[in-house]
Write a protein that holds these residues in place. Structure first.
Motif, PDB file in Angstrom:
ATOM      1  N   GLY A 106       8.676 -11.422  -5.760  1.00  0.00           N
ATOM      2  CA  GLY A 106       7.419 -11.509  -5.025  1.00  0.00           C
ATOM      3  C   GLY A 106       7.509 -10.900  -3.635  1.00  0.00           C
ATOM      4  N   PHE A 107       8.596 -11.190  -2.928  1.00  0.00           N
ATOM      5  CA  PHE A 107       8.782 -10.606  -1.598  1.00  0.00           C
ATOM      6  C   PHE A 107       8.811  -9.083  -1.678  1.00  0.00           C
ATOM      7  N   GLU A 108       9.499  -8.546  -2.686  1.00  0.00           N
ATOM      8  CA  GLU A 108       9.551  -7.086  -2.865  1.00  0.00           C
ATOM      9  C   GLU A 108       8.155  -6.536  -3.136  1.00  0.00           C
ATOM     10  N   HIS A 109       7.402  -7.214  -4.002  1.00  0.00           N
ATOM     11  CA  HIS A 109       6.046  -6.776  -4.358  1.00  0.00           C
ATOM     12  C   HIS A 109       5.117  -6.796  -3.135  1.00  0.00           C
ATOM     13  N   VAL A 110       5.180  -7.876  -2.370  1.00  0.00           N
ATOM     14  CA  VAL A 110       4.333  -8.006  -1.183  1.00  0.00           C
ATOM     15  C   VAL A 110       4.667  -6.922  -0.163  1.00  0.00           C
ATOM     16  N   ALA A 111       5.951  -6.676   0.055  1.00  0.00           N
ATOM     17  CA  ALA A 111       6.364  -5.651   1.017  1.00  0.00           C
ATOM     18  C   ALA A 111       5.961  -4.253   0.543  1.00  0.00           C
ATOM     19  N   ALA A 112       6.208  -3.954  -0.730  1.00  0.00           N
ATOM     20  CA  ALA A 112       5.905  -2.622  -1.267  1.00  0.00           C
ATOM     21  C   ALA A 112       4.407  -2.318  -1.235  1.00  0.00           C
ATOM     22  N   GLN A 127       2.213  -3.911   0.856  1.00  0.00           N
ATOM     23  CA  GLN A 127       1.688  -4.321   2.157  1.00  0.00           C
ATOM     24  C   GLN A 127       0.575  -5.370   2.024  1.00  0.00           C
ATOM     25  N   LEU A 128       0.878  -6.407   1.233  1.00  0.00           N
ATOM     26  CA  LEU A 128      -0.081  -7.476   1.020  1.00  0.00           C
ATOM     27  C   LEU A 128       0.052  -8.535   2.098  1.00  0.00           C
ATOM     28  N   GLU A 129      -1.049  -9.195   2.406  1.00  0.00           N
ATOM     29  CA  GLU A 129      -1.036 -10.309   3.353  1.00  0.00           C
ATOM     30  C   GLU A 129      -1.082 -11.605   2.551  1.00  0.00           C
ATOM     31  N   VAL A 130      -0.116 -12.473   2.810  1.00  0.00           N
ATOM     32  CA  VAL A 130      -0.075 -13.769   2.137  1.00  0.00           C
ATOM     33  C   VAL A 130      -0.049 -14.868   3.186  1.00  0.00           C
ATOM     34  N   THR A 131      -0.581 -16.030   2.820  1.00  0.00           N
ATOM     35  CA  THR A 131      -0.673 -17.115   3.797  1.00  0.00           C
ATOM     36  C   THR A 131       0.302 -18.251   3.537  1.00  0.00           C
ATOM     37  N   SER A 177       1.461 -17.986  -2.528  1.00  0.00           N
ATOM     38  CA  SER A 177       0.593 -16.804  -2.552  1.00  0.00           C
ATOM     39  C   SER A 177       1.375 -15.578  -3.017  1.00  0.00           C
ATOM     40  N   ILE A 178       2.665 -15.574  -2.739  1.00  0.00           N
ATOM     41  CA  ILE A 178       3.540 -14.483  -3.181  1.00  0.00           C
ATOM     42  C   ILE A 178       3.623 -14.486  -4.705  1.00  0.00           C
ATOM     43  N   VAL A 179       3.734 -15.669  -5.287  1.00  0.00           N
ATOM     44  CA  VAL A 179       3.774 -15.791  -6.753  1.00  0.00           C
ATOM     45  C   VAL A 179       2.429 -15.376  -7.341  1.00  0.00           C
ATOM     46  N   GLU A 180       1.347 -15.803  -6.698  1.00  0.00           N
ATOM     47  CA  GLU A 180       0.010 -15.410  -7.145  1.00  0.00           C
ATOM     48  C   GLU A 180      -0.138 -13.890  -7.143  1.00  0.00           C
TER      49      GLU A 180
END
Length: 139
Positions: free
Chosen positions: A77-83, A85-89, A93-96
């Motif tokens: 999830g961290f890799e996906h969010v970084a790649a 550029q998603l904003e999570v709260t 939310s990373i899993v979502e």
């Protein structure tokens, strides 16, 4: 170790039962978060001055911590969010963002987040009512 529990230190009133239940749910579903159904009426406003609509509260949950996630899932999830550029709260939310399920684990309304002096007064009252002996989870 296959799971990580992320807990907000501003929520010191979480109970041992809540912790056990959210861990159990994460083991069954890969990710779980403590929460309670929203009691408040929630309004949406585009400009902060006028109500746009009332959001049906029957589908809304106030999420708490701990949030428990399989380590492998959180790393992906961290890799996906970084790649992307998603904003999570929060951590689930990373899993979502991966499109994977997050189990809602029924928590307690007393697991409040202490952010104001008034919250501290409420927390003290809850602790006084509990009057329980401290639990050493390391034994």
């Amino acid at each position: 170790c296959k799971y990580v529990a992320i807990h907000d230190s501003a929520r010191p009133l979480v109970t041992l039962d809540e912790i056990c239940h959210v861990i159990r749910d994460a083991k069954q579903h890969g990710a779980a978060v403590l929460g309670v159904p929203c009691k408040a009426t929630i309004k949406e406003s585009a400009d902060g001055a006028f109500v746009e609509r009332t959001i049906p509260r029957a589908r809304l949950w106030e999420v708490h911590t701990p949030q428990v996630v399989a380590i492998e899932t959180l790393a992906r999830g961290f890799e996906h969010v970084a790649a992307n550029q998603l904003e999570v709260t929060d951590d689930v939310s990373i899993v979502e963002a991966l499109g994977e399920p997050v189990k809602l684990t029924q928590g307690e309304y007393t697991n409040l987040k202490i952010t104001t002096p008034e919250d501290m007064d409420v927390a003290e009252a809850i602790l006084e009512e509990r009057k329980a002996e401290p639990v050493n989870m390391l034994e």
